[in-house]
Design a protein around this motif. Structure first.
Motif, PDB file in Angstrom:
ATOM      1  N   GLU A   6       0.845  -1.197   0.000  1.00 33.56           N
ATOM      2  CA  GLU A   6       0.000   0.000   0.000  1.00 33.56           C
ATOM      3  C   GLU A   6       0.876   1.242   0.000  1.00 33.56           C
ATOM      4  OE1 GLU A   6      -1.210   1.164   4.532  1.00 33.56           O
ATOM      5  OE2 GLU A   6      -2.352  -0.469   3.630  1.00 33.56           O
ATOM      6  N   TRP A   7       0.338   2.320  -0.532  1.00 42.79           N
ATOM      7  CA  TRP A   7       1.080   3.573  -0.590  1.00 42.79           C
ATOM      8  C   TRP A   7       0.108   4.746  -0.538  1.00 42.79           C
ATOM      9  CZ3 TRP A   7       0.142   0.199  -4.470  1.00 42.79           C
ATOM     10  CH2 TRP A   7      -0.490   0.662  -5.629  1.00 42.79           C
ATOM     11  N   ARG A   8       0.629   5.891  -0.198  1.00 42.67           N
ATOM     12  CA  ARG A   8      -0.212   7.073  -0.067  1.00 42.67           C
ATOM     13  C   ARG A   8      -0.587   7.623  -1.437  1.00 42.67           C
ATOM     14  NH1 ARG A   8       2.799  10.460   4.842  1.00 42.67           N
ATOM     15  NH2 ARG A   8       2.426   8.886   6.471  1.00 42.67           N
ATOM     16  N   PRO A   9      -1.738   8.262  -1.536  1.00 42.34           N
ATOM     17  CA  PRO A   9      -2.156   8.812  -2.836  1.00 42.34           C
ATOM     18  C   PRO A   9      -1.266   9.965  -3.255  1.00 42.34           C
ATOM     19  CG  PRO A   9      -3.625   9.563  -1.097  1.00 42.34           C
ATOM     20  CD  PRO A   9      -2.737   8.524  -0.471  1.00 42.34           C
ATOM     21  N   SER A  10      -1.094  10.106  -4.559  1.00 47.57           N
ATOM     22  CA  SER A  10      -0.309  11.221  -5.092  1.00 47.57           C
ATOM     23  C   SER A  10      -1.174  12.183  -5.903  1.00 47.57           C
ATOM     24  CB  SER A  10       0.829  10.695  -5.980  1.00 47.57           C
ATOM     25  OG  SER A  10       0.312   9.925  -7.064  1.00 47.57           O
ATOM     26  N   VAL A  11      -2.364  11.741  -6.307  1.00 49.59           N
ATOM     27  CA  VAL A  11      -3.279  12.569  -7.093  1.00 49.59           C
ATOM     28  C   VAL A  11      -4.547  12.849  -6.305  1.00 49.59           C
ATOM     29  CG1 VAL A  11      -4.590  12.757  -9.240  1.00 49.59           C
ATOM     30  CG2 VAL A  11      -2.354  11.632  -9.243  1.00 49.59           C
ATOM     31  N   ALA A  12      -5.168  11.798  -5.788  1.00 47.73           N
ATOM     32  CA  ALA A  12      -6.365  11.970  -4.962  1.00 47.73           C
ATOM     33  C   ALA A  12      -5.983  12.618  -3.638  1.00 47.73           C
ATOM     34  CB  ALA A  12      -7.026  10.613  -4.722  1.00 47.73           C
ATOM     35  N   PRO A  13      -6.893  13.356  -3.012  1.00 43.28           N
ATOM     36  CA  PRO A  13      -6.559  14.073  -1.775  1.00 43.28           C
ATOM     37  C   PRO A  13      -6.361  13.132  -0.592  1.00 43.28           C
ATOM     38  CG  PRO A  13      -8.907  14.260  -2.241  1.00 43.28           C
ATOM     39  CD  PRO A  13      -8.284  13.593  -3.438  1.00 43.28           C
ATOM     40  N   GLY A  14      -5.193  13.255   0.054  1.00 42.64           N
ATOM     41  CA  GLY A  14      -4.924  12.437   1.220  1.00 42.64           C
ATOM     42  C   GLY A  14      -5.869  12.710   2.366  1.00 42.64           C
ATOM     43  N   ARG A  15      -6.518  13.839   2.322  1.00 43.73           N
ATOM     44  CA  ARG A  15      -7.484  14.168   3.369  1.00 43.73           C
ATOM     45  C   ARG A  15      -8.665  13.209   3.337  1.00 43.73           C
ATOM     46  NH1 ARG A  15      -9.872  20.261   4.220  1.00 43.73           N
ATOM     47  NH2 ARG A  15     -11.170  19.859   6.072  1.00 43.73           N
ATOM     48  N   GLN A  16      -9.008  12.707   2.160  1.00 43.37           N
ATOM     49  CA  GLN A  16     -10.126  11.785   2.024  1.00 43.37           C
ATOM     50  C   GLN A  16      -9.695  10.349   1.709  1.00 43.37           C
ATOM     51  OE1 GLN A  16     -10.742  15.014   0.168  1.00 43.37           O
ATOM     52  NE2 GLN A  16     -11.544  15.629   2.150  1.00 43.37           N
ATOM     53  N   VAL A  17      -8.550  10.174   1.089  1.00 47.09           N
ATOM     54  CA  VAL A  17      -8.085   8.846   0.672  1.00 47.09           C
ATOM     55  C   VAL A  17      -6.935   8.412   1.571  1.00 47.09           C
ATOM     56  CG1 VAL A  17      -7.104   7.482  -1.197  1.00 47.09           C
ATOM     57  CG2 VAL A  17      -8.830   9.221  -1.697  1.00 47.09           C
ATOM     58  N   SER A  18      -7.127   7.303   2.238  1.00 38.63           N
ATOM     59  CA  SER A  18      -6.098   6.799   3.148  1.00 38.63           C
ATOM     60  C   SER A  18      -4.912   6.224   2.392  1.00 38.63           C
ATOM     61  CB  SER A  18      -6.700   5.727   4.063  1.00 38.63           C
ATOM     62  OG  SER A  18      -5.719   5.077   4.820  1.00 38.63           O
ATOM     63  N   CYS A  19      -5.191   5.373   1.400  1.00 39.08           N
ATOM     64  CA  CYS A  19      -4.104   4.725   0.667  1.00 39.08           C
ATOM     65  C   CYS A  19      -4.642   4.057  -0.584  1.00 39.08           C
ATOM     66  CB  CYS A  19      -3.398   3.677   1.543  1.00 39.08           C
ATOM     67  SG  CYS A  19      -4.437   2.238   1.937  1.00 39.08           S
ATOM     68  N   LEU A  20      -3.712   3.662  -1.438  1.00 37.35           N
ATOM     69  CA  LEU A  20      -3.979   2.751  -2.537  1.00 37.35           C
ATOM     70  C   LEU A  20      -3.256   1.464  -2.207  1.00 37.35           C
ATOM     71  CD1 LEU A  20      -3.393   5.784  -4.126  1.00 37.35           C
ATOM     72  CD2 LEU A  20      -4.708   4.438  -5.751  1.00 37.35           C
ATOM     73  N   TRP A  21      -3.746   0.354  -2.741  1.00 34.45           N
ATOM     74  CA  TRP A  21      -3.116  -0.919  -2.405  1.00 34.45           C
ATOM     75  C   TRP A  21      -3.255  -1.920  -3.547  1.00 34.45           C
ATOM     76  CZ3 TRP A  21      -6.606  -4.885  -2.601  1.00 34.45           C
ATOM     77  CH2 TRP A  21      -7.959  -4.576  -2.366  1.00 34.45           C
ATOM     78  N   THR A  22      -2.356  -2.879  -3.549  1.00 32.68           N
ATOM     79  CA  THR A  22      -2.427  -4.002  -4.481  1.00 32.68           C
ATOM     80  C   THR A  22      -2.178  -5.282  -3.702  1.00 32.68           C
ATOM     81  OG1 THR A  22      -0.063  -3.871  -5.034  1.00 32.68           O
ATOM     82  CG2 THR A  22      -1.598  -2.672  -6.459  1.00 32.68           C
ATOM     83  N   ARG A  23      -2.708  -6.370  -4.220  1.00 38.48           N
ATOM     84  CA  ARG A  23      -2.469  -7.673  -3.605  1.00 38.48           C
ATOM     85  C   ARG A  23      -2.327  -8.728  -4.695  1.00 38.48           C
ATOM     86  NH1 ARG A  23      -2.268 -10.090   0.907  1.00 38.48           N
ATOM     87  NH2 ARG A  23      -2.908  -8.327   2.194  1.00 38.48           N
ATOM     88  N   HIS A  24      -1.293  -9.538  -4.560  1.00 38.80           N
ATOM     89  CA  HIS A  24      -1.060 -10.660  -5.469  1.00 38.80           C
ATOM     90  C   HIS A  24      -1.139 -11.944  -4.654  1.00 38.80           C
ATOM     91  CE1 HIS A  24       0.762  -7.959  -8.597  1.00 38.80           C
ATOM     92  NE2 HIS A  24       1.022  -7.258  -7.518  1.00 38.80           N
ATOM     93  N   HIS A  25      -2.027 -12.845  -5.024  1.00 39.34           N
ATOM     94  CA  HIS A  25      -2.144 -14.131  -4.345  1.00 39.34           C
ATOM     95  C   HIS A  25      -1.373 -15.185  -5.126  1.00 39.34           C
ATOM     96  CE1 HIS A  25      -5.058 -12.759  -1.445  1.00 39.34           C
ATOM     97  NE2 HIS A  25      -5.750 -12.197  -2.417  1.00 39.34           N
ATOM     98  N   ALA A  26      -0.631 -15.996  -4.409  1.00 39.52           N
ATOM     99  CA  ALA A  26       0.131 -17.054  -5.062  1.00 39.52           C
ATOM    100  C   ALA A  26      -0.823 -18.084  -5.650  1.00 39.52           C
ATOM    101  CB  ALA A  26       1.061 -17.715  -4.056  1.00 39.52           C
TER     102      ALA A  26
END
Length: 278
Positions: A6-26
């Motif tokens: 997960e990482w912090r948003p760079s375009v969407a406002p951090g005031r409303q968006v906590s994070c973006l995330w990805t998940r890869h399942h084996a």
């Protein structure tokens, strides 16, 4: 096993968006994933399509397909109105619904077309962020809810009568505003945020390094993080027994079981105790 980032948003406002995330399942057989409440609403992309996941009020078990890849955007508690518009978050509590039911079929289809061209979950997450960022100019945050969530997220919490007076509302008005914005009321939100704070405090490297309660941490590696008694103090619980009761309430398992699952793999999306996303 799975890999979660997960990482912090760079375009969407951090005031409303906590994070973006990805998940890869084996690749491998499907399994059941424990998901615990976190007070958040997520916008999720997967092979099941685009879905909006409401705030959970109880732990739940989610089936996970081996080899699945997901991407998501997590709204801060009370900020999902940026996506939901006038629809109250309480209507999505404990639900997972297609994005088309929230924003309309045409809008969801256009986003789906952009995501179809994404080269993997990371690019998909970037498309989700761009989509949400484009909603900002037409949305006005509820400043009262923002202040209420901030107060309820403090370790000491806030008594409802005093908080309502501070915000210029009646207690009934405060309950309604928070419930509509988050999915549940102030008292429940405070308990969920305290539970999540406890999970954060239990991570290795957190705490004062005093060794307090290390005998309850479970095993020779307990010193890698604070013990349960220290976690309880850091998170704002009355004592370790209080922490244990609340972890059972929100996760359905004892603290050592929950923390052991988290130690087995990276933290998951939607407040998950280990390895998967909704």
């Amino acid at each position: 096993m799975s890999a979660y980032t997960e990482w912090r948003p760079s375009v969407a406002p951090g005031r409303q968006v906590s994070c973006l995330w990805t998940r890869h399942h084996a690749p491998g057989p499907s399994y059941e994933q424990l998901v615990v409440p976190d007070g958040c609403v997520d916008l999720v992309w997967s092979d099941a399509g685009l879905q909006v996941v409401g705030a959970d009020l109880a732990p739940r078990s989610v089936p996970v397909r081996g080899g699945a890849e997901l991407a998501g955007l997590r709204f801060r508690p009370g900020a999902a109105g940026l996506l939901l518009g006038a629809r109250p978050a309480r209507e999505l509590r404990d639900l997972q619904v297609p994005l088309a039911e929230v924003v309309g079929a045409a809008t969801a289809e256009r986003l789906g077309e952009r995501l179809a061209a994404a080269r993997g979950p990371r690019e998909a997450a970037a498309e989700l962020e761009a989509f949400v960022a484009a909603l900002v100019p037409g949305w006005e945050p509820d400043r009262v809810v923002e202040r209420a969530v901030a107060a309820l997220g403090r370790a000491q919490g806030a008594r409802l009568p005093e908080l309502a007076t501070e915000l210029g509302l009646s207690e009934r008005q405060l309950r309604r505003r928070v419930t509509d914005a988050v999915g549940y009321g102030p008292k429940t939100l405070h308990a969920v945020l305290r539970f999540q704070r406890a999970l954060a405090c239990a991570r290795p490297g957190h705490g004062r390094g005093t060794g307090e309660g290390q005998g309850d941490g479970g095993g020779p590696d307990a010193g890698a993080g604070p013990g349960l008694a220290e976690v309880a103090a850091l998170a704002g619980y009355a004592d370790q027994a209080h922490l244990t009761r609340e972890v059972r309430r929100w996760a359905g398992v004892p603290p050592r079981v929950l923390l052991g699952r988290r130690a087995a793999g990276p933290d998951g999306a939607r407040g998950q105790a280990s390895g998967a996303s909704s």
